[in-house]
Structure formats: C-alpha cells, structure tokens
Design a protein around this motif. Structure first.
Motif, PDB file in Angstrom:
ATOM      1  N   SER A  68       0.974  -1.213  -0.238  1.00 59.11           N
ATOM      2  CA  SER A  68      -0.055   0.162   0.192  1.00 59.11           C
ATOM      3  C   SER A  68       0.928   1.096  -0.029  1.00 59.11           C
ATOM      4  O   SER A  68       1.770   1.149   0.759  1.00 59.11           O
ATOM      5  N   ASP A  69       0.622   2.185  -1.029  1.00 59.73           N
ATOM      6  CA  ASP A  69       1.497   3.474  -1.109  1.00 59.73           C
ATOM      7  C   ASP A  69       2.974   2.995  -1.054  1.00 59.73           C
ATOM      8  O   ASP A  69       3.951   3.544  -0.502  1.00 59.73           O
ATOM      9  N   ALA A  70       3.161   2.242  -2.077  1.00 61.05           N
ATOM     10  CA  ALA A  70       4.742   1.838  -2.203  1.00 61.05           C
ATOM     11  C   ALA A  70       5.409   2.184  -3.459  1.00 61.05           C
ATOM     12  O   ALA A  70       4.701   2.577  -4.603  1.00 61.05           O
ATOM     13  N   THR A  71       6.809   2.295  -3.708  1.00 57.12           N
ATOM     14  CA  THR A  71       7.529   2.557  -4.794  1.00 57.12           C
ATOM     15  C   THR A  71       8.622   1.496  -4.354  1.00 57.12           C
ATOM     16  O   THR A  71       9.637   1.770  -3.536  1.00 57.12           O
ATOM     17  N   LEU A  72       8.601   0.308  -5.187  1.00 55.38           N
ATOM     18  CA  LEU A  72       9.394  -0.626  -5.198  1.00 55.38           C
ATOM     19  C   LEU A  72      10.287  -0.933  -6.604  1.00 55.38           C
ATOM     20  O   LEU A  72       9.639  -1.765  -7.289  1.00 55.38           O
ATOM     21  N   LYS A  73      11.026  -0.136  -6.940  1.00 56.63           N
ATOM     22  CA  LYS A  73      11.753  -0.397  -8.167  1.00 56.63           C
ATOM     23  C   LYS A  73      12.215  -1.762  -8.320  1.00 56.63           C
ATOM     24  O   LYS A  73      12.564  -2.175  -9.392  1.00 56.63           O
ATOM     25  N   ILE A  88       1.991 -15.843  -0.850  1.00 59.44           N
ATOM     26  CA  ILE A  88       1.338 -14.961  -1.739  1.00 59.44           C
ATOM     27  C   ILE A  88       2.170 -13.674  -1.512  1.00 59.44           C
ATOM     28  O   ILE A  88       2.071 -12.928  -0.516  1.00 59.44           O
ATOM     29  N   LEU A  89       2.396 -13.438  -2.920  1.00 63.52           N
ATOM     30  CA  LEU A  89       3.168 -11.860  -2.883  1.00 63.52           C
ATOM     31  C   LEU A  89       2.637 -11.221  -3.863  1.00 63.52           C
ATOM     32  O   LEU A  89       2.737 -11.446  -4.943  1.00 63.52           O
ATOM     33  N   GLU A  90       2.137 -10.034  -3.645  1.00 68.33           N
ATOM     34  CA  GLU A  90       1.304  -9.009  -4.179  1.00 68.33           C
ATOM     35  C   GLU A  90       2.055  -7.566  -4.401  1.00 68.33           C
ATOM     36  O   GLU A  90       2.053  -6.997  -3.461  1.00 68.33           O
ATOM     37  N   LEU A  91       2.628  -7.310  -5.391  1.00 69.48           N
ATOM     38  CA  LEU A  91       3.343  -6.228  -5.523  1.00 69.48           C
ATOM     39  C   LEU A  91       2.982  -5.502  -6.969  1.00 69.48           C
ATOM     40  O   LEU A  91       3.504  -5.397  -8.105  1.00 69.48           O
ATOM     41  N   GLN A  92       1.747  -5.091  -6.747  1.00 72.66           N
ATOM     42  CA  GLN A  92       1.004  -4.398  -7.982  1.00 72.66           C
ATOM     43  C   GLN A  92       1.150  -3.068  -7.795  1.00 72.66           C
ATOM     44  O   GLN A  92       0.931  -2.494  -6.996  1.00 72.66           O
ATOM     45  N   ASN A  93       1.213  -2.298  -8.900  1.00 72.76           N
ATOM     46  CA  ASN A  93       1.261  -0.834  -8.934  1.00 72.76           C
ATOM     47  C   ASN A  93       2.232  -0.320  -8.145  1.00 72.76           C
ATOM     48  O   ASN A  93       2.108   0.622  -7.228  1.00 72.76           O
ATOM     49  N   VAL A  94       3.585  -0.809  -7.984  1.00 74.03           N
ATOM     50  CA  VAL A  94       4.449  -0.380  -6.972  1.00 74.03           C
ATOM     51  C   VAL A  94       5.669   0.299  -7.732  1.00 74.03           C
ATOM     52  O   VAL A  94       6.907   0.441  -7.145  1.00 74.03           O
ATOM     53  N   LYS A  95       5.511   0.457  -9.113  1.00 74.63           N
ATOM     54  CA  LYS A  95       6.733   1.049  -9.808  1.00 74.63           C
ATOM     55  C   LYS A  95       7.692   0.127 -10.159  1.00 74.63           C
ATOM     56  O   LYS A  95       8.977   0.675 -10.383  1.00 74.63           O
ATOM     57  N   LEU A  96       7.649  -1.280 -10.087  1.00 76.58           N
ATOM     58  CA  LEU A  96       8.703  -2.287 -10.264  1.00 76.58           C
ATOM     59  C   LEU A  96       9.325  -2.248 -11.692  1.00 76.58           C
ATOM     60  O   LEU A  96       8.386  -2.292 -12.474  1.00 76.58           O
ATOM     61  N   GLU A 111       3.380 -19.358  -3.993  1.00 73.23           N
ATOM     62  CA  GLU A 111       2.410 -20.110  -4.688  1.00 73.23           C
ATOM     63  C   GLU A 111       1.757 -19.247  -5.636  1.00 73.23           C
ATOM     64  O   GLU A 111       1.401 -19.459  -6.926  1.00 73.23           O
ATOM     65  N   ILE A 112       1.376 -17.911  -5.441  1.00 74.88           N
ATOM     66  CA  ILE A 112       1.015 -16.608  -5.795  1.00 74.88           C
ATOM     67  C   ILE A 112       1.627 -15.318  -5.904  1.00 74.88           C
ATOM     68  O   ILE A 112       2.294 -14.991  -5.088  1.00 74.88           O
ATOM     69  N   LEU A 113       2.014 -15.235  -7.491  1.00 72.67           N
ATOM     70  CA  LEU A 113       2.945 -13.955  -7.446  1.00 72.67           C
ATOM     71  C   LEU A 113       2.477 -13.026  -8.363  1.00 72.67           C
ATOM     72  O   LEU A 113       2.014 -13.429  -9.567  1.00 72.67           O
ATOM     73  N   HIS A 114       2.123 -11.913  -8.040  1.00 68.97           N
ATOM     74  CA  HIS A 114       1.334 -10.906  -8.656  1.00 68.97           C
ATOM     75  C   HIS A 114       2.121  -9.621  -8.945  1.00 68.97           C
ATOM     76  O   HIS A 114       2.530  -9.044  -7.748  1.00 68.97           O
ATOM     77  N   LEU A 115       2.607  -9.375  -9.931  1.00 65.47           N
ATOM     78  CA  LEU A 115       3.426  -8.104 -10.383  1.00 65.47           C
ATOM     79  C   LEU A 115       2.828  -7.466 -11.393  1.00 65.47           C
ATOM     80  O   LEU A 115       3.530  -6.579 -12.260  1.00 65.47           O
ATOM     81  N   SER A 116       1.605  -7.349 -11.544  1.00 60.42           N
ATOM     82  CA  SER A 116       0.863  -6.361 -12.359  1.00 60.42           C
ATOM     83  C   SER A 116       0.895  -4.812 -12.280  1.00 60.42           C
ATOM     84  O   SER A 116       1.178  -4.450 -11.131  1.00 60.42           O
ATOM     85  N   VAL A 117       0.759  -4.087 -13.402  1.00 60.96           N
ATOM     86  CA  VAL A 117       0.534  -2.734 -13.068  1.00 60.96           C
ATOM     87  C   VAL A 117       1.883  -2.167 -12.728  1.00 60.96           C
ATOM     88  O   VAL A 117       2.004  -1.440 -11.724  1.00 60.96           O
ATOM     89  N   ASN A 118       2.875  -2.412 -13.436  1.00 62.52           N
ATOM     90  CA  ASN A 118       4.382  -1.898 -13.127  1.00 62.52           C
ATOM     91  C   ASN A 118       5.108  -1.531 -14.351  1.00 62.52           C
ATOM     92  O   ASN A 118       4.415  -1.324 -15.520  1.00 62.52           O
ATOM     93  N   LEU A 119       6.179  -1.426 -14.471  1.00 62.99           N
ATOM     94  CA  LEU A 119       7.259  -1.107 -15.431  1.00 62.99           C
ATOM     95  C   LEU A 119       8.147  -2.259 -15.734  1.00 62.99           C
ATOM     96  O   LEU A 119       9.150  -1.554 -16.311  1.00 62.99           O
ATOM     97  N   LEU A 120       7.820  -3.262 -15.663  1.00 60.24           N
ATOM     98  CA  LEU A 120       8.858  -4.306 -16.174  1.00 60.24           C
ATOM     99  C   LEU A 120       8.968  -4.504 -17.674  1.00 60.24           C
ATOM    100  O   LEU A 120       7.733  -4.469 -18.213  1.00 60.24           O
ATOM    101  N   GLU A 121       9.968  -4.695 -18.192  1.00 58.99           N
ATOM    102  CA  GLU A 121      10.339  -4.635 -19.683  1.00 58.99           C
ATOM    103  C   GLU A 121      10.714  -5.932 -20.310  1.00 58.99           C
ATOM    104  O   GLU A 121      10.367  -6.578 -21.276  1.00 58.99           O
ATOM    105  N   GLU A 138       0.964 -13.658 -12.229  1.00 60.39           N
ATOM    106  CA  GLU A 138       0.279 -12.348 -13.044  1.00 60.39           C
ATOM    107  C   GLU A 138       1.104 -11.308 -13.082  1.00 60.39           C
ATOM    108  O   GLU A 138       1.679 -10.668 -12.236  1.00 60.39           O
ATOM    109  N   ILE A 139       1.500 -10.945 -14.509  1.00 61.52           N
ATOM    110  CA  ILE A 139       2.584  -9.848 -14.723  1.00 61.52           C
ATOM    111  C   ILE A 139       1.685  -9.122 -16.023  1.00 61.52           C
ATOM    112  O   ILE A 139       2.509  -8.476 -16.905  1.00 61.52           O
ATOM    113  N   SER A 140       0.473  -8.819 -15.869  1.00 61.28           N
ATOM    114  CA  SER A 140      -0.380  -8.167 -16.694  1.00 61.28           C
ATOM    115  C   SER A 140       0.095  -6.753 -16.734  1.00 61.28           C
ATOM    116  O   SER A 140       0.772  -6.007 -15.569  1.00 61.28           O
TER     117      SER A 140
END
Length: 183
Positions: A68-73, A88-96, A111-121, A138-140
């Motif tokens: 919540s309220d994170a910036t994790l590049k 479960i690791l949910e790092l969504q919308n953290v500017k990763l 078991e569950i990895l959510h990395l969606s809505v980030n800046l991964l190339e 989830e890397i959408s």
C-alpha cells in the motif's frame, strides 16, 4: 585529503537504507503483512521491515504480503529473508522496474505472484526458476515486449499465467510447452 573530498567519498560509499512498516493481520488468506509507505529505489540498499505482530505470531507465520503506498523499483531480498513461508506476494502498481536472476533467491513456498501494473520490460530466463511451486503468475499491464523461451520452464506447477496489457505480439510454443498444468 581535504574534508570536502572525504565527505563526498563517504556519501558515495554508504548504501541507502529504506524502510517500510508492516501492518499484520489475520484474514481469509492466513496471517499477512501489508507493507505501508514502502520505498526501495536502489539495488544494494538495505530494506528494513518494522511493525508489531499480533499476539504470539511471528515472521514465520506470515504467508501473504501485499503493498500500500509503495515505490519498489526492485524487490528487496529482505522480504524473502524475513518471511520464509511466504505463499502469496502481491506487488501490484509499485513502479517495479527490474527483476533479475537473483530477485527470487528463496521462494520455494511461493504459490501466487502478482506483479501487474508495473514497469517491467523483461523477465530474465531464470528469474523465477527457484519458485517452482508457483501456481499463479500475474504480470499483466507491464511493458514486456518479449519473453525468453526458458523464462517459465521450471514452473511446472503453474496453472494460471496472466500476460494481458503488455507489448507482446507473439508467444512462442517453447514458453508454454513445459507448462503442462496451465489452464
């Protein structure tokens, strides 16, 4: 050596220290940590996680972490060092921006990895190799244009893979072939 140069060298050599407060709670997904006001912008910095546990709970009881309220590049290694049983690791919308081959060094419980809505190339070929128990990835909504043919080869338990909203134009058969459980 003058004081000016000494101070300059001291600033350059001191690694950055970042911190986040963990709000712990017991819920539907078990005992979880919600990282609040987390920032991690430099590889090699130190990431300190603070916050008091509920009752007799401890770090080993945490199975879910979200932000919540994170910036994790970058994803701090301290997350996996502190929470050894994370499922479960949910790092969504953290500017990763970046994950490397070393990012997920100890994720055998994951078991569950959510990395969606980030800046991964991109997803390096062995970035998630040590996360063999992942069932959902989830890397959408990132900026991924290509995926190496070996990127997911070790994820033999993967059931769900979400890639929508990236810059992908094709997905090779080599990427999907080892994923026998994919639905």
């Amino acid at each position: 050596m003058s004081l000016k140069y000494f101070l300059l060298l001291s600033v350059i050599c001191i690694p950055a220290v970042y911190s986040a407060k963990c709000r712990y709670n017991s819920g539907d997904n078990g005992y979880s940590c919600e990282l609040q006001e987390a920032t991690y912008e430099t590889v090699g910095g130190t990431f300190e996680i603070t916050g008091g546990h509920e009752g007799a709970k401890e770090d080993a009881d945490v199975i879910s972490l979200n932000t919540s309220d994170a910036t994790l590049k970058y994803i701090p290694k301290e997350i996996f060092e502190k929470f050894k049983n994370l499922k479960i690791l949910e790092l969504q919308n953290v500017k990763l921006e970046v994950i490397t081959d070393e990012t997920f060094f100890d994720c055998t419980s994951l078991e569950i990895l959510h990395l969606s809505v980030n800046l991964l190339e991109n997803i390096p070929p062995s970035a998630v190799a040590k996360c063999a128990n992942i069932k959902t990835l989830e890397i959408s909504s990132n900026k991924i244009a290509t995926i190496d043919g070996d990127a997911f080869k070790d994820l033999t338990n993967l059931e769900s893979l979400f890639l929508i909203g990236n810059k992908l134009t094709t997905i090779t058969k080599a990427i999907l072939t080892p994923l026998a459980k994919l639905r």
